[in-house]
Structures are given as structure tokens and as C-alpha cells.
Write a protein that holds these residues in place. Structure first.
Motif, mmCIF file in Angstrom:
data_model
loop_
_atom_site.group_PDB
_atom_site.id
_atom_site.type_symbol
_atom_site.label_atom_id
_atom_site.label_comp_id
_atom_site.label_asym_id
_atom_site.label_seq_id
_atom_site.Cartn_x
_atom_site.Cartn_y
_atom_site.Cartn_z
ATOM 1 N N LEU A 84 24.554 7.511 -15.263
ATOM 2 C CA LEU A 84 24.485 6.449 -16.272
ATOM 3 C C LEU A 84 24.979 5.117 -15.722
ATOM 4 N N SER A 85 25.988 5.171 -14.882
ATOM 5 C CA SER A 85 26.558 3.945 -14.321
ATOM 6 C C SER A 85 25.523 3.148 -13.533
ATOM 7 N N SER A 86 24.590 3.831 -12.927
ATOM 8 C CA SER A 86 23.595 3.140 -12.102
ATOM 9 C C SER A 86 22.666 2.246 -12.921
ATOM 10 N N PHE A 87 22.635 2.428 -14.243
ATOM 11 C CA PHE A 87 21.775 1.616 -15.105
ATOM 12 C C PHE A 87 22.519 0.453 -15.768
ATOM 13 N N GLN A 88 23.788 0.291 -15.472
ATOM 14 C CA GLN A 88 24.600 -0.705 -16.159
ATOM 15 C C GLN A 88 24.663 -2.029 -15.407
ATOM 16 N N TYR A 89 24.942 -3.056 -16.176
ATOM 17 C CA TYR A 89 25.172 -4.394 -15.636
ATOM 18 C C TYR A 89 26.504 -4.885 -16.155
ATOM 19 N N SER A 90 27.170 -5.677 -15.358
ATOM 20 C CA SER A 90 28.373 -6.347 -15.855
ATOM 21 C C SER A 90 28.200 -7.830 -15.620
ATOM 22 N N ARG A 91 29.168 -8.585 -16.007
ATOM 23 C CA ARG A 91 29.035 -10.046 -15.958
ATOM 24 C C ARG A 91 28.835 -10.600 -14.556
#
Length: 108
Positions: A84-91
Motif C-alpha cells: 500500500l505504501s508504494s501507492f502513496q504520496y506525501s508533500r
């Protein structure tokens, strides 16, 4: 008879705050944290994630000679959800996240 589980989901907990003790104290079977972890801008690096580099020395278990994370004391195991982490974006991310993670803490 179907057994119900209580699962809490928290996205980007404020820096320096820890809500996870409340999740555990109020009967959560699992809680899922989304955001930066361990040394980032979400939650408390020791109380929330168990990063021993941020543990106060007075919390050290003298009999074992090491730090024991609060979630472990309360009977939870940490499971990093890399898929799941591989699909996330942060600022600060541009194409995929290098800092935002999804982590599950499950009652053992």
C-alpha cells in the motif's frame, strides 16, 4: 456467530501527538496509520511507532536492558504494509512516496 472487530484508521496524525494508546485502551483489535513514520512528521516517534532512538531513558526496561515499545507491551505487533505504501504520496514526493507509509498494528 460472526465476531466483530474494531479497526481504527488514522491518516497523518499530528506531529508529536500519540493517539495510539487511546486506540489500544478503547478496545481496538487493529489500528492502521497512514503518513510518515519512525522519524517523520506524524505521531510521536517513540510512543506511536516504537523507534528506540526517540525513547526517553527513564522508560528503559532495566531488567532487559533495552527499550520495549508501548504497542508491544500492550500485545500488538507492527506490520508494515509495503504494497500500500508504494501507492502513496506525501508533500515532498513527486512520483511515488519515499516517506509516506501504511502501517498496521494488530492485536496478537
Amino acid at each position: 456467530k460472526k465476531q466483530h472487530q474494531l479497526i481504527a484508521i488514522c491518516s497523518w496524525m499530528p506531529m508529536g501527538m500519540d493517539w495510539t494508546q487511546s486506540f489500544r485502551d478503547h478496545g481496538a483489535d487493529e489500528y492502521i496509520l497512514i503518513g510518515e513514520c519512525d522519524d517523520g512528521n506524524c505521531g510521536h516517534n517513540w510512543l506511536t511507532f516504537g523507534n528506540p532512538e526517540f525513547c526517553d531513558s527513564f522508560e528503559e526496561d532495566k531488567s532487559l536492558g533495552k527499550h520495549i515499545a508501548h504497542h508491544k507491551i500492550d500485545g500488538f505487533e507492527r506490520v508494515d504494509l509495503e504494497e500500500l505504501s508504494s501507492f502513496q504520496y506525501s508533500r515532498f514526493d513527486s512520483s511515488s512516496s519515499g516517506s509516506s507509509k501504511t502501517i498496521s498494528f494488530r492485536r496478537m
